[in-house]
Design an enzyme around this catalytic site. Structure first.
Site, PDB file in Angstrom:
ATOM      1  N   ARG A 275       0.823  -1.206   0.000  1.00 58.52           N
ATOM      2  CA  ARG A 275       0.000   0.000   0.000  1.00 58.52           C
ATOM      3  C   ARG A 275       0.860   1.259   0.000  1.00 58.52           C
ATOM      4  O   ARG A 275       0.503   2.266  -0.609  1.00 58.52           O
ATOM      5  CB  ARG A 275      -0.956  -0.005   1.194  1.00 58.52           C
ATOM      6  CG  ARG A 275      -1.907   1.190   1.197  1.00 58.52           C
ATOM      7  CD  ARG A 275      -3.000   1.068   2.234  1.00 58.52           C
ATOM      8  NE  ARG A 275      -4.011   0.112   1.817  1.00 58.52           N
ATOM      9  CZ  ARG A 275      -4.420  -0.921   2.542  1.00 58.52           C
ATOM     10  NH1 ARG A 275      -3.880  -1.144   3.719  1.00 58.52           N
ATOM     11  NH2 ARG A 275      -5.352  -1.734   2.106  1.00 58.52           N
ATOM     12  N   ALA A 276       2.006   1.220   0.674  1.00 48.29           N
ATOM     13  CA  ALA A 276       2.875   2.394   0.711  1.00 48.29           C
ATOM     14  C   ALA A 276       3.340   2.763  -0.696  1.00 48.29           C
ATOM     15  O   ALA A 276       3.383   3.944  -1.058  1.00 48.29           O
ATOM     16  CB  ALA A 276       4.073   2.133   1.617  1.00 48.29           C
TER      17      ALA A 276
END
Length: 640
Positions: A275-276
């Site tokens: 997700r980062a």
């Protein structure tokens, strides 16, 4: 009512940038704002809404369907061709911390059900926030069942309601913005990761900047209209820039080189999952559009990383948040060096060595290093803490009524409905009321009303009372004790408890950390805890009793869970064993729940901690069984 102008806020550049980038690209995932009180967190969030472009919606649709692409499953019906579209201002919907589940996801329309006998869905806050901003102040204090609802909506982009005879699903895509004060406890990890960006904000330390903050605030309070007129051109410029960036965003090119830079920085900081990377990519594209460019540069990636990665680096509440700019530049150096390298920051960060009292001084809240008068001639030692682990659940007995949390059972006003009662214990339980009214013809009578019984979990005061005497001073034993206490602190953080720390050694007991929601303070006190001297067990238990009594006066509903970490010995003062037993009896008479963590080791054991647990009327747990995995393994062996 006018809000303080967004462009008039001083000293919050990163926050302003994060909010505007989320407005340019809602796919970034919103913003979490962490900071002390009085730093304009809520002011900036509320001011942002007035800068957002108007939203086109289907006329009369309660779910804000887009006329260009209406939801085919909209509860207000299928919006076919020729639908009438209107525009309205972008919404900022505030979700109160104490909101009920009905208020958030919606419920049966009570008026229509009682007057017309029809089942109609009354939309909640998630429906109202669709295509707008959903703002949660003090988001770290949000009840767990509401966090679950937000997680579901954020993940799916839809809200589904199955309750009280209602079966509805509707679109719910919003920019989530949360503000919090870390001193009041941290955020649940699953929700923390759902925020695309995070910003830590603090009051400016520069006197001239502080003067300007006060000057503008006083001017606004004296004449809000004049203040709005003064910054009208600046506000219009920001709003137009957001609109232009939104239009430019689809044309922004994120090439393979930029993607590789993003992968490098995310890998360098060892963030979990992907997700980062995704959020950093979206933020970098939004930043390029905000700057009027159609290609993502390395500078865009650096800015995005500074906003998207810090809150994903923390493995536990004991880790320091944030990223150093120097570290980002080491990973992604500028395309062209603009000047000589900055000097390396001193140990502990750019502001100097890590904060903390000098050696031998534990600070104003308690002396963790008693002097020779306390410890006598016995030597002391400071052991390192072992690695923390997942601790077993320790809970207070019975059912309480305290603040929402994740530890002990409690009756709550906003938890899961588990039944109905005639007592006015909560909101009306509609199905039960209708069932009672169906027993006789005519209208609903007052004695037909049934109220919902709701049950959830509460937070407690976890008071750790740790024996640091000479009998505990063996290096291996103290490492094990500190690991157990650190694990219990980690568990308290995850369950949103208040924690306090008492230590006893030599001739005294010290309240090293008064009850607080910040468990990292307790961890820092624990790290420097020495061991040595006699064992004043009675003094430790009496200090625990006094601390619990004071906290009951402040918050009568919060139940205490006393965790005594000791081998059970009592060697200080006359009649040490008898006085310790009397102190234990006092705590038992006060109804204090707790557990004795038995630290006695070796083949020949005296069983003193077992007797202490019996006097306290609490559970006895060997220190090796504090780990949840140890309990699981023990159960498996028993079954086998």
């Amino acid at each position: 009512m006018r809000h303080f102008p967004f462009s008039a806020v001083v000293g919050a550049d990163d926050l302003g940038l994060a909010l505007t980038l989320s407005a340019v690209s809602p796919g970034v995932g919103g913003v979490l704002v962490r900071g002390e009180k009085g730093t304009a967190k809520s002011t900036m969030v509320r001011a942002l809404a007035s800068l957002l472009p108007d939203v086109p919606v289907v006329e009369g649709c309660r779910f804000s369907c887009d006329p260009a692409a209406p939801d085919p499953t909209c509860p207000d019906g299928v919006h076919g061709g020729g639908v009438t579209g209107v525009t309205r201002a972008a919404r900022l919907v505030e979700l109160p911390v104490g909101a009920t589940e009905d208020r958030v996801i919606g419920s049966l329309h009570l008026g229509r059900a009682l007057s017309d006998g029809v089942t109609e869905y009354d939309p909640g806050l998630l429906a109202r926030a669709h295509r707008g901003l959903l703002y949660v102040d003090e988001v770290n204090l949000l009840h767990d069942h509401l966090v679950d609802l937000l997680l579901d909506a954020a993940a799916m982009g839809r809200s589904t309601v199955e309750r009280d005879g209602v079966s509805v699903s509707h679109a719910s895509r919003f920019v989530l913005v949360g503000t919090m004060n870390p001193e009041e406890g941290e955020l649940r990890p699953q929700l923390l990761d759902r925020f695309g960006l995070s910003v830590d904000i603090a009051a400016p330390r520069d006197p001239e900047t502080r003067v300007e903050v006060v000057r503008r605030r006083l001017a606004y309070d004296a004449d809000p209209a004049a203040m709005a007129a003064r910054y009208e051109d600046d506000e219009r410029a920001v709003a137009e820039r957001i609109l232009k960036a939104q239009a430019l965003l689809p044309d922004v090119l994120l090439d393979d080189e930029a993607l590789l830079d993003i992968a490098r920085v995310c890998a360098a900081f060892e963030v979990d999952g992907m997700r980062a990377d995704i959020v950093t990519a979206r933020t970098a594209s939004a930043h390029a559009a905000w700057c009027g460019r159609t290609a993502v540069t390395r500078e865009d990636v650096r800015v995005a990383a500074r906003l998207a990665i810090p809150h994903r680096r923390r493995r536990s509440p004991f880790d320091e948040p944030g990223l150093e700019d120097r570290t980002i530049e080491d990973t992604l150096p500028p395309d062209q060096q603009e000047g000589p390298d900055d000097p390396e920051p001193p140990e502990g960060g750019p502001d100097g060595p890590p904060e903390g009292p000098p050696e031998g001084d534990a600070g104003a809240e308690g002396d963790a290093h008693p002097g020779p008068a306390d410890a006598g001639p016995a030597p002391t030692s400071v052991a390192e803490a072992g690695e923390p682990y997942r601790a077993r659940l320790l809970a207070a007995r019975g059912t309480g009524t305290g603040e929402a949390g994740r530890r002990s059972r409690a009756r709550t006003t906003s938890g899961r409905t588990v039944g109905a009662t005639r007592l006015p214990a909560g909101p009306v339980h509609l199905p039960a009321t209708l069932r009672a009214a169906a027993q006789h013809p005519g209208r609903i009578r007052p004695d037909d009303l049934r109220h919902a019984l709701r049950e959830g979990r509460e937070s407690n005061l976890v008071l750790l009372c740790v024996d640091a005497s000479g009998s505990m001073a063996a290096q291996r034993r103290m490492e094990q004790v500190k690991a157990a206490v650190l694990s219990l602190l980690l568990d308290a953080y995850q369950r949103r408890d208040k924690v306090g720390l008492i230590t006893f050694r030599g001739g005294q007991a010290h309240l090293v950390l008064p009850p607080t929601g910040s468990v990292d303070l307790a961890a820092r006190r624990l790290a420097s805890l020495p061991a040595g001297g006699r064992t004043p067990l009675a003094e430790g238990l009496l200090e625990a009793s006094r601390t619990i009594d004071r906290e009951r006066l402040k918050d009568p509903r919060r139940r205490a869970l006393l965790v005594v970490v000791t081998d059970g010995r009592a060697t200080h003062g006359p009649d040490a064993v008898a006085r310790a037993g009397q102190a234990a009896d006092r705590l038992a008479a006060d109804g204090v729940d707790g557990v004795v963590i038995d630290c006695e080791t070796g083949r020949l054991r005296m069983g003193l901690a077992v007797r202490l647990a019996e006097r306290l009327g609490t559970e006895h747990v060997p220190v090796g069984e504090v780990s949840a995995d140890a309990i699981t393994s023990h159960i498996k062996r028993k079954v086998a």
